[in-house]
Design an enzyme around this catalytic site. Structure first.
Site, short mmCIF file in Angstrom:
data_model
loop_
_atom_site.label_atom_id
_atom_site.label_comp_id
_atom_site.label_asym_id
_atom_site.label_seq_id
_atom_site.Cartn_x
_atom_site.Cartn_y
_atom_site.Cartn_z
N SER A 114 0.80 -1.22 0.00
CA SER A 114 0.00 0.00 0.00
C SER A 114 0.84 1.28 0.00
O SER A 114 1.63 1.51 -0.90
CB SER A 114 -0.93 -0.07 1.21
OG SER A 114 -1.84 0.97 1.20
N ASP A 126 -3.42 6.11 -3.11
CA ASP A 126 -2.23 5.55 -2.45
C ASP A 126 -1.62 4.49 -3.37
O ASP A 126 -2.08 4.29 -4.50
CB ASP A 126 -2.55 5.02 -1.04
CG ASP A 126 -3.32 3.72 -1.08
OD1 ASP A 126 -3.94 3.42 -2.11
OD2 ASP A 126 -3.32 3.00 -0.07
N SER A 162 -0.61 1.69 17.53
CA SER A 162 -0.71 1.48 16.08
C SER A 162 -0.73 -0.01 15.77
O SER A 162 -0.11 -0.81 16.46
CB SER A 162 0.50 2.13 15.40
OG SER A 162 0.67 1.57 14.13
C1 16G Z 1 -4.13 -0.37 7.91
C2 16G Z 1 -5.59 -0.41 7.58
C3 16G Z 1 -6.16 0.98 7.55
C4 16G Z 1 -5.87 1.72 8.82
C5 16G Z 1 -4.40 1.68 9.16
C6 16G Z 1 -4.16 2.20 10.55
C7 16G Z 1 -6.77 -1.92 6.09
C8 16G Z 1 -6.85 -2.46 4.71
N1 16G Z 1 -5.80 -1.04 6.29
O1 16G Z 1 -3.40 0.24 6.88
O2 16G Z 1 -7.53 0.87 7.34
O3 16G Z 1 -6.29 3.05 8.74
O4 16G Z 1 -3.95 0.35 9.12
O5 16G Z 1 -2.82 2.12 10.85
O6 16G Z 1 -7.52 -2.27 6.97
P1 16G Z 1 -2.31 2.25 12.34
O7 16G Z 1 -2.90 1.12 13.15
O8 16G Z 1 -0.83 2.20 12.22
O9 16G Z 1 -2.77 3.58 12.86
ZN ZN Z 2 -3.72 1.04 0.23
#
Ligand code: 16G
Ligand code: ZN
Length: 535
Positions: free
Chosen positions: A64, A282, A505
């Protein structure tokens, strides 16, 4: 006796001492330590397909918005949903098996546990984004799939949502839920035709510049454009920038949805003038955000919250105009990151219900599935709209009582076709936004003027151990470490319209702190104070 599973695992040995986790977006880390994971994912995909009596399972190789040296892999369920949670756990365990014998043993254990007949056909759909490491990792995956005896359909390069679309098409082919033709051309034809119908002669104003993040979205969008009505035919003029996939080291660098959202600025390469609509995808084109420069040359972001409010208001109007307001209820699903002003606007102005879920597409998607029409977007631009079976049925069977109702229902139906219901899809999402803007005769300024965002601040805090941060209430409150939430609450009360939360996170070794308040100074101050508390 030969053991193809053990042999394939042997060919791609797991590095000692590394721990892999199937997180919110699958496995994701530095590409050079992923070979063994891909092979093992091949085994899991085959097992999952067999567990579902040979339904097609998707495997997408992508990281991604991560930097070019990373990569990742995720599995897709038959209708295009994210992998079921208990299989995330199985995937994690499989990825962490080191010796080939243990891998093979685990493979057979899972087959036994779920009563999976290893002679049932296994069918797996595979695609990847444009990362340089993708070709090698694909080879590792193929070895795993071959060893497990899976039938494989390979699509080469696809956006993540295109892969989800293929999976759903293949599994619904010939049924009453048939979703489309499982080819790239089928995808472009379906969404291109729906865009044209949904516009219904309304002409989009100006042009749109789309930033492809130098990823797979750029070339795929250029393909899609061939299937859209041209400017002369009353369509939309689209220019694609940052579409250099020949130079994979430029992927997501100084461009793309994540860059724009995080830095709250346009990509440095952007040449857009005041009032010009811009959108950024993205790296795998499942996220989109809009932005423009206002008359004072100030950068203005129209993020996932804005897309959700715009789309919910439009669908709400269509449902009302078609005379279906009593039988179809629309709801909006957000995460704690949604700006308080957006939540307020949906509840107070649009008078729609808002649900809040933890971060991650799967949570939002599940919550949206419970609604007649579920509009879900994360502030970062991930999202889509889903329509329940009953809703589709109601719309299908409805006899419009006058030309106004007829028109509204036709536009609504075209929107349903325009929205990729298997997963959030940046290409389909921006086409939907363009349809709404064209119908409302709005430019970005009118869209922005619907409400004013509360000033906010997002900080990343490095902590010793992020696993001690446990949350409840859709990540809006900490239950552990003890006493921390009370301290946060105390700070929140000191500012006007204050709101703040801290959560670990799911993709980085850090805690994220979000704060919003009536003024920028108060929001920044609150974010800083809360960061001090969790440090
Ligand atoms: C992942 C998730 C996204 C979320 C992000 C949060 C999917 C396909 N992707 O990229 O939706 O916003 O994690 O990241 O579910 P974080 O937990 O590091 O804040
Ligand atoms: Zn993506």
């Amino acid at each position: 006796m030969s053991d193809p599973i053990a042999d394939a695992a042997q060919k791609h040995p797991a590095p000692e001492g590394l721990v892999y986790t199937y997180g919110t977006a699958g496995f994701r880390t530095k590409a050079d330590v992923l070979d063994s994971v891909l092979t093992r994912v091949g085994f899991i995909a085959a097992l999952r397909s067999r567990a579902l009596k040979g339904k097609w399972i998707g495997v997408m190789i992508t990281a991604s918005h991560n930097p070019p040296q990373d990569n990742g892999v995720k599995l897709v369920e038959p209708l295009g949903n994210m992998l079921q949670e208990d299989w995330e756990v199985i995937s994690t365990e499989m990825a962490n098996k080191v010796s080939p014998e243990h891998v093979s043993q685990y493979y057979h254990d899972i087959a036994a546990k779920f009563k999976i007949d290893l002679n049932t056909p296994a069918r797996v759909v595979v695609a990847r984004d444009t990362r340089a490491s993708g070709a090698r990792l694909l080879g590792c995956l193929q070895d795993g799939l071959a060893a497990a005896g899976a039938e494989v359909k390979e699509y080469g390069f696809l956006t993540t949502p295109q892969l989800h679309y293929m999976v759903r098409c293949l599994n619904t082919e010939g049924t009453k839920d048939a979703y489309g033709t499982a080819t790239e051309q089928g995808y472009y034809e379906k969404f291109g035709a729906a865009f044209k119908t949904a516009l219904r002669g309304k002409k989009p104003s100006g042009s749109l510049t789309v930033d492809g993040a130098n990823g797979v979205g750029g070339p795929k969008l250029k393909e899609l454009i061939k299937y859209l009505p041209s400017k002369e035919e009353g369509g939309l003029e689209i220019s694609v920038i940052n579409d250099n996939v020949i130079k994979p080291e430029s992927l997501n660098v100084d461009c793309g949805a994540d860059y724009v959202k995080t830095n709250q600025r346009a990509p440095p390469s952007s040449k857009a003038g005041p009032g010009d609509r811009c959108a950024s995808l993205d790296g795998d084109a499942d996220r989109v955000v809009y932005y423009f420069k206002d008359e004072q040359n100030v950068f203005r972001l129209l993020d996932g919250d804005r897309i959700a409010t715009l789309v919910a208001s439009f669908l709400g109007d269509l449902v009302r105009q078609s005379g279906l307001a009593d039988s179809i209820k629309i709801g909006v699903v957000q995460t704690a990151y949604a700006n308080g002003a957006a939540t307020n606007y949906v509840e107070q102005n649009l008078r729609l219900k808002v649900d809040c879920t933890p971060t991650g597409v799967k949570y939002l998607h599940h919550a949206a599935e419970k609604l007649d029409i579920g509009v879900y977007f994360e502030a970062n631009g991930h999202g889509t709209v889903i329509f329940s079976h009953d809703t589709l049925d109601t719309i299908e069977k409805y006899e419009p009582r006058n030309p106004g109702e007829k028109e509204a229902i036709e536009v609504l139906q075209a929107c349903i076709n325009l929205i990729n219901q298997s997963v959030g899809d940046a290409l389909s999402d921006f086409l939907l936004v363009e349809v709404v803007l064209a119908h409302k005769h709005w430019g970005p300024q009118e869209w922005l003027s619907t409400y004013t965002d509360l000033p906010n601040r997002l900080l990343k805090v490095l902590v010793n151990d992020r696993t001690i941060f446990k949350t409840t209430d859709a990540e809006r409150k900490l239950t552990s470490p003890e006493g921390v939430q009370a301290q946060i609450d105390k700070e929140v009360q000191k500012v006007r319209q204050g709101r703040s939360f801290a959560r670990a996170s799911g993709t980085e070794d850090a805690v994220r702190v979000y704060a919003e308040a009536a003024t920028k100074a108060e929001a920044e101050d609150l974010a800083r104070k809360v960061s001090e508390i969790v440090k």
